[in-house]
Design an enzyme around this catalytic site. Structure first.
Site, short mmCIF file in Angstrom:
data_model
loop_
_atom_site.label_atom_id
_atom_site.label_comp_id
_atom_site.label_asym_id
_atom_site.label_seq_id
_atom_site.Cartn_x
_atom_site.Cartn_y
_atom_site.Cartn_z
CE LYS A 83 71.71 -18.93 -3.99
NZ LYS A 83 72.79 -17.94 -3.84
C1 E4P Z 1 75.89 -19.39 -3.28
O1 E4P Z 1 75.02 -19.32 -4.10
C2 E4P Z 1 76.17 -18.35 -2.27
O2 E4P Z 1 75.83 -17.10 -2.83
C3 E4P Z 1 77.62 -18.26 -1.89
O3 E4P Z 1 78.41 -19.22 -2.54
C4 E4P Z 1 77.88 -18.09 -0.44
O4 E4P Z 1 79.27 -17.99 -0.24
P1 E4P Z 1 79.93 -17.40 1.09
O5 E4P Z 1 79.93 -18.47 2.11
O6 E4P Z 1 81.32 -17.02 0.67
O7 E4P Z 1 79.10 -16.20 1.49
#
Ligand code: E4P
Length: 217
Positions: A83
């Site tokens: 990522k």
């Molecule tokens: C996606 O890969 C992220 O880890 C995640 O969806 C972020 O979500 P949040 O806005 O609830 O932290």
């Protein structure tokens, strides 16, 4: 639409994997911190619980160090998906890694133009954050529709991974738009199974069944 669990909690992942409906997992530095676990160790455990992609995020901001971190992370298991943030260095890293056959999830996407750049960089997944978008007065699901339109216009292979999902309506809208994947906290995924009329229906059927005095088997 594929379902990914947005968590680094092993017990939650095991529970969801047992339903047969889990297609992968996403983590981020905040989720790793919340788990209190060693990053490499917990990622290895998660990778063994699903055959699907498991996103593990780099924390460097420059391309050279991102590549070094990715080198360590991709050795954990074949289903690790690196990522990277949606920055110039993140997309350079994306291009290099996908060119070598490594899956890449480009994260922290907040505009359709950013999603276009990620697709051009060969991203396996683009992660638009709908919940955070909504929180800041934008329309998160409109962003998903725009990206779907653009990707279909040019036949990009990048999968739209709806992230920062907060509730069932996000999931429903993502499916109606035709997003490829959604990632949500385990509580949101478990909530999708529930309906008050299902519970009431079971209660009524079981009450009537008890009156028959019968048993199956
Ligand atoms: C996606 O890969 C992220 O880890 C995640 O969806 C972020 O979500 P949040 O806005 O609830 O932290």
């Amino acid at each position: 639409m594929k379902f990914f669990a947005d968590t680094a909690e092993i017990e939650d992942i095991k529970e969801l994997a047992a339903t047969g409906l889990l297609d992968g997992v996403t983590t981020n530095p905040s989720l790793i911190a919340k788990s209190g676990r060693d990053f490499i160790e917990v990622t290895r455990e998660i990778c063994a619980l699903t055959d699907g992609p498991v996103s593990a995020e780099v924390v460097a901001l420059d391309h050279a160090t991102m590549m070094k971190e990715a080198e360590i992370l991709r050795k954990i298991a074949d289903n690790v998906c690196i990522k990277v943030p949606l920055t110039i260095d993140g997309l350079k890293t994306c291009k290099a890694l996908t060119g070598e056959g490594t899956m890449v999830n480009v994260t922290l996407c907040f505009s359709a133009n950013q999603a276009l750049l990620a697709a051009k960089a060969g991203a396996s997944f683009i992660s638009p954050f709908v919940g955070r978008h909504d929180d800041n007065g934008f329309d998160g699901m409109q962003l998903i529709s725009d990206i779907r339109l653009i990707y279909d216009n040019y036949d990009f292979g990048t999968e739209i991974l709806v992230a920062s999902v907060r509730h069932g309506i996000h999931v429903l809208e993502a499916a109606k738009i035709g997003a490829d994947v959604m990632t949500a906290p385990p509580a949101v995924i478990k909530g999708l199974f529930k309906h008050i009329l299902t519970d009431k229906g079971i209660e009524g059927f079981l009450a009537d069944w008890a009156k028959t005095g019968q048993a199956i088997g």
